[in-house]
Scaffold this active site. Structure first.
Site, PDB file in Angstrom:
ATOM      1  N   ASP A  54       2.175  22.358  34.968  1.00 15.02           N
ATOM      2  CA  ASP A  54       3.018  21.580  36.659  1.00 15.02           C
ATOM      3  C   ASP A  54       2.061  20.166  37.116  1.00 15.02           C
ATOM      4  OD1 ASP A  54       4.385  23.814  38.147  1.00 15.02           O
ATOM      5  OD2 ASP A  54       2.948  24.471  36.768  1.00 15.02           O
ATOM      6  N   GLU A  77       6.303  18.316  43.941  1.00 13.82           N
ATOM      7  CA  GLU A  77       5.989  19.342  44.664  1.00 13.82           C
ATOM      8  C   GLU A  77       4.709  19.508  43.739  1.00 13.82           C
ATOM      9  OE1 GLU A  77       7.125  22.371  41.976  1.00 13.82           O
ATOM     10  OE2 GLU A  77       6.994  23.563  42.622  1.00 13.82           O
ATOM     11  N   ILE A 141       8.014  21.119  36.922  1.00 16.10           N
ATOM     12  CA  ILE A 141       8.390  22.544  36.133  1.00 16.10           C
ATOM     13  C   ILE A 141       9.149  22.997  37.378  1.00 16.10           C
ATOM     14  CG2 ILE A 141       7.640  24.087  35.122  1.00 16.10           C
ATOM     15  CD1 ILE A 141       5.445  23.394  33.472  1.00 16.10           C
ATOM     16  N   ASP A 142       9.793  22.592  37.036  1.00 17.86           N
ATOM     17  CA  ASP A 142      10.559  23.491  37.948  1.00 17.86           C
ATOM     18  C   ASP A 142      11.091  25.287  37.299  1.00 17.86           C
ATOM     19  OD1 ASP A 142      12.172  24.743  39.958  1.00 17.86           O
ATOM     20  OD2 ASP A 142      14.613  23.984  39.173  1.00 17.86           O
ATOM     21  N   THR A 144       8.661  27.550  36.987  1.00 15.29           N
ATOM     22  CA  THR A 144       7.056  27.769  36.550  1.00 15.29           C
ATOM     23  C   THR A 144       6.883  28.830  36.033  1.00 15.29           C
ATOM     24  OG1 THR A 144       6.024  26.169  38.259  1.00 15.29           O
ATOM     25  CG2 THR A 144       5.113  27.741  36.741  1.00 15.29           C
ATOM     26  N   ASP A 286      13.671  21.103  44.415  1.00 16.23           N
ATOM     27  CA  ASP A 286      14.422  21.901  43.725  1.00 16.23           C
ATOM     28  C   ASP A 286      15.865  21.803  43.781  1.00 16.23           C
ATOM     29  OD1 ASP A 286      12.839  23.563  43.246  1.00 16.23           O
ATOM     30  OD2 ASP A 286      12.396  24.617  44.771  1.00 16.23           O
TER      31      ASP A 286
HETATM   32  N1  LIG Z   1      11.258  32.494  48.536  1.00 15.50           N
HETATM   33  C1  LIG Z   1      11.993  31.706  48.107  1.00 15.50           C
HETATM   34  N2  LIG Z   1      13.351  31.678  48.056  1.00 15.50           N
HETATM   35  C2  LIG Z   1      13.600  30.802  47.617  1.00 15.50           C
HETATM   36  N3  LIG Z   1      13.985  29.712  46.488  1.00 15.50           N
HETATM   37  C3  LIG Z   1      12.039  30.098  46.317  1.00 15.50           C
HETATM   38  C4  LIG Z   1      11.139  30.905  47.063  1.00 15.50           C
HETATM   39  N4  LIG Z   1       9.436  31.200  46.555  1.00 15.50           N
HETATM   40  C5  LIG Z   1       9.767  29.933  45.894  1.00 15.50           C
HETATM   41  N5  LIG Z   1      11.281  29.532  45.460  1.00 15.50           N
HETATM   42  C6  LIG Z   1      11.726  28.217  44.580  1.00 15.50           C
HETATM   43  O1  LIG Z   1      12.304  28.465  43.690  1.00 15.50           O
HETATM   44  C7  LIG Z   1      12.423  27.851  42.931  1.00 15.50           C
HETATM   45  C8  LIG Z   1      12.474  28.455  41.452  1.00 15.50           C
HETATM   46  O2  LIG Z   1      13.483  28.739  41.258  1.00 15.50           O
HETATM   47  P1  LIG Z   1      14.758  30.056  40.357  1.00 15.50           P
HETATM   48  O3  LIG Z   1      14.295  31.425  40.996  1.00 15.50           O
HETATM   49  O4  LIG Z   1      16.302  29.208  40.530  1.00 15.50           O
HETATM   50  O5  LIG Z   1      13.619  29.366  39.337  1.00 15.50           O
HETATM   51  C9  LIG Z   1      10.969  27.051  42.540  1.00 15.50           C
HETATM   52  O6  LIG Z   1      10.094  25.845  41.827  1.00 15.50           O
HETATM   53  P2  LIG Z   1       8.820  26.065  41.117  1.00 15.50           P
HETATM   54  O7  LIG Z   1       9.088  27.022  39.697  1.00 15.50           O
HETATM   55  O8  LIG Z   1       9.465  24.339  40.675  1.00 15.50           O
HETATM   56  O9  LIG Z   1       7.883  26.514  42.114  1.00 15.50           O
HETATM   57  C10 LIG Z   1      10.200  27.778  43.928  1.00 15.50           C
HETATM   58  O10 LIG Z   1      10.330  26.246  44.527  1.00 15.50           O
HETATM   59 MG   LIG Z   2      10.991  23.955  41.760  1.00 17.94          MG
HETATM   60 MG   LIG Z   3       7.709  23.432  39.949  1.00 16.01          MG
HETATM   61 MG   LIG Z   4       5.934  25.505  42.547  1.00 14.49          MG
END
Ligand SMILES: Nc1ncnc2c1ncn2[C@@H]1O[C@H](COP(=O)(O)O)[C@@H](OP(=O)(O)O)[C@H]1O
Ligand SMILES: [Mg+2]
Ligand SMILES: [Mg+2]
Ligand SMILES: [Mg+2]
Length: 355
Positions: A54, A77, A141-142, A144, A286
């Site tokens: 990331d 981020e 990295i979306d 992670t 996101d």
């Molecule tokens: N409680 C929550 N509810 C919804 N989204 C959340 C969350 N906690 C973290 N996220 C977000 O969900 C993203 C991932 O989405 P998905 O579940 O669709 O893969 C994460 O991005 P990152 O991985 O960039 O931190 C983060 O920003």
């Molecule tokens: Mg993300």
């Molecule tokens: Mg991310």
């Molecule tokens: Mg993150």
């Protein structure tokens, strides 16, 4: 030149694609190291993970953006504070070596390789966002959690002008180039410019295909793989009513699959909160790139009440009522109505359970 003229944002598009491609090369290299050594992972205050990948990817993208557009603010981020701590010196060194080894990654000179300038590059993403400006969003990295699982993840970049997303670029190293043909290999970049359509190219930049192009035989509802990120029981109720098949996937790769035509709906509903915790506020990085991809593929995205998404409030998106994205406008209306009914049933059950 108007926002939607055919040549609008052509330079920005090429720079963004180059930045995302370089960052994807970094994340792929880092993944192979992470599999060997699980210690390069930190937990953030909200208990979400952040890895050397990331940080390194955000440093690469911010450096490319700042070289090309020095006056553009970046809403990224990650921040470098944790890397400055002495206890994280090893992680910092790993980030430097991941970004600095190759001049082609844009951080090549001795000077730029120094720790200070790398941390500064990461912190270029500290803009607070807002309504009346031109700004980039970066999610290096979306997904992670998906990255760590060896599943789907996405390197995500968008350009927002006066609260409207005008360009989105999403790199997905682990997505199949052709949904039905594994022999074509993996690794795609998805690109959308406002008024110019949505396209898929391979990670190496070949084979441009206009989206959507893949008519799936099954009506999938794409949803988060991570139960903490979404309301899985509510989505199940909606899917049952509309005869949709649930498909769990990490990251904005969901938007990419939907834009290709592989899915019918992407549904994200706020997960129930526990222990008096504040509901989660979604972040612009996101959803900004994914939302323009859906719209430029001819689809529709709103919150779960049918209201347009808001990208000019700051780093967050305000009150979280969930998101509904479809490639078919008529289905969008049916999903919004089905959510209302499912929420009504859920509320009625809660009332009954309360003495
Ligand atoms: N409680 C929550 N509810 C919804 N989204 C959340 C969350 N906690 C973290 N996220 C977000 O969900 C993203 C991932 O989405 P998905 O579940 O669709 O893969 C994460 O991005 P990152 O991985 O960039 O931190 C983060 O920003
Ligand atoms: Mg993300
Ligand atoms: Mg991310
Ligand atoms: Mg993150």
């Amino acid at each position: 030149m108007s926002l939607t003229s055919p040549e609008a944002f052509s330079v920005e598009k090429h720079v963004a694609i180059a930045a995302v491609r370089r960052a994807c090369l970094v994340t792929c290299t880092v993944f192979n190291q992470l599999v060997r050594d699980r210690t390069d992972i930190l937990q953030k205050e909200d208990e979400s993970p952040v890895t050397v990948g990331d940080y390194a990817a955000q440093a690469v993208i911010n450096t490319v953006l700042k070289n090309a557009f020095p006056n553009d603010p970046i809403v990224g981020e990650e921040g470098a504070d944790a890397l400055r701590q002495g206890s994280n010196a090893r992680l910092r060194e790993r980030v430097i070596s991941s970004t600095g080894e190759k001049a082609q990654w844009g951080l090549g000179s001795e000077h730029e390789r120094s720790s200070g300038s790398l941390l500064k590059a990461i912190d270029e993403g500290n803009d607070t966002g807002g309504p009346n400006k031109r700004m980039w969003t970066v999610d290096p990295i979306d997904g992670t959690k998906g990255f760590l699982r060896g599943g789907q993840y996405a390197v995500c970049l968008s350009l927002i002008v006066n609260s409207q997303v005008v360009l989105g670029v999403i790199g997905c190293p682990n997505i199949q180039i052709h949904p039905a043909n594994p022999d074509e290999g993996k690794g795609c970049i998805f690109v959308a410019v406002r008024g110019q359509g949505a396209f898929q190219i391979t990670l190496s930049g070949t084979g441009a295909v206009k989206l959507p192009y893949f008519p799936s035989e099954t009506s999938y509802v794409l949803q988060s793989e991570e139960p903490k990120h979404t309301n899985i029981p509510l989505i199940k109720r909606v899917s049952d009513e509309l005869n949709l098949t649930e498909w769990g996937m990490d990251s904005q790769a969901k938007y990419c699959c939907l834009a290709r035509g592989e899915g019918a709906v992407y549904l994200r509903m706020p997960a129930p909160t526990v222990g008096g915790k504040q509901p989660y506020e979604e972040r612009i990085w996101d959803h900004a790139p994914g939302s323009i991809l859906i719209e430029e593929a001819g689809g529709k995205i709103t919150d779960s009440e049918g209201t347009p998404l808001r990208f000019g409030l700051g780093r967050g998106m305000g009150e979280n009522r969930g998101f509904v994205a479809t490639v078919d406008e008529e289905l969008h209306g049916r999903v919004v109505s089905a959510i209302k009914r499912a929420q009504f049933t859920e509320d009625a059950k809660k009332t009954k359970a309360t003495p």
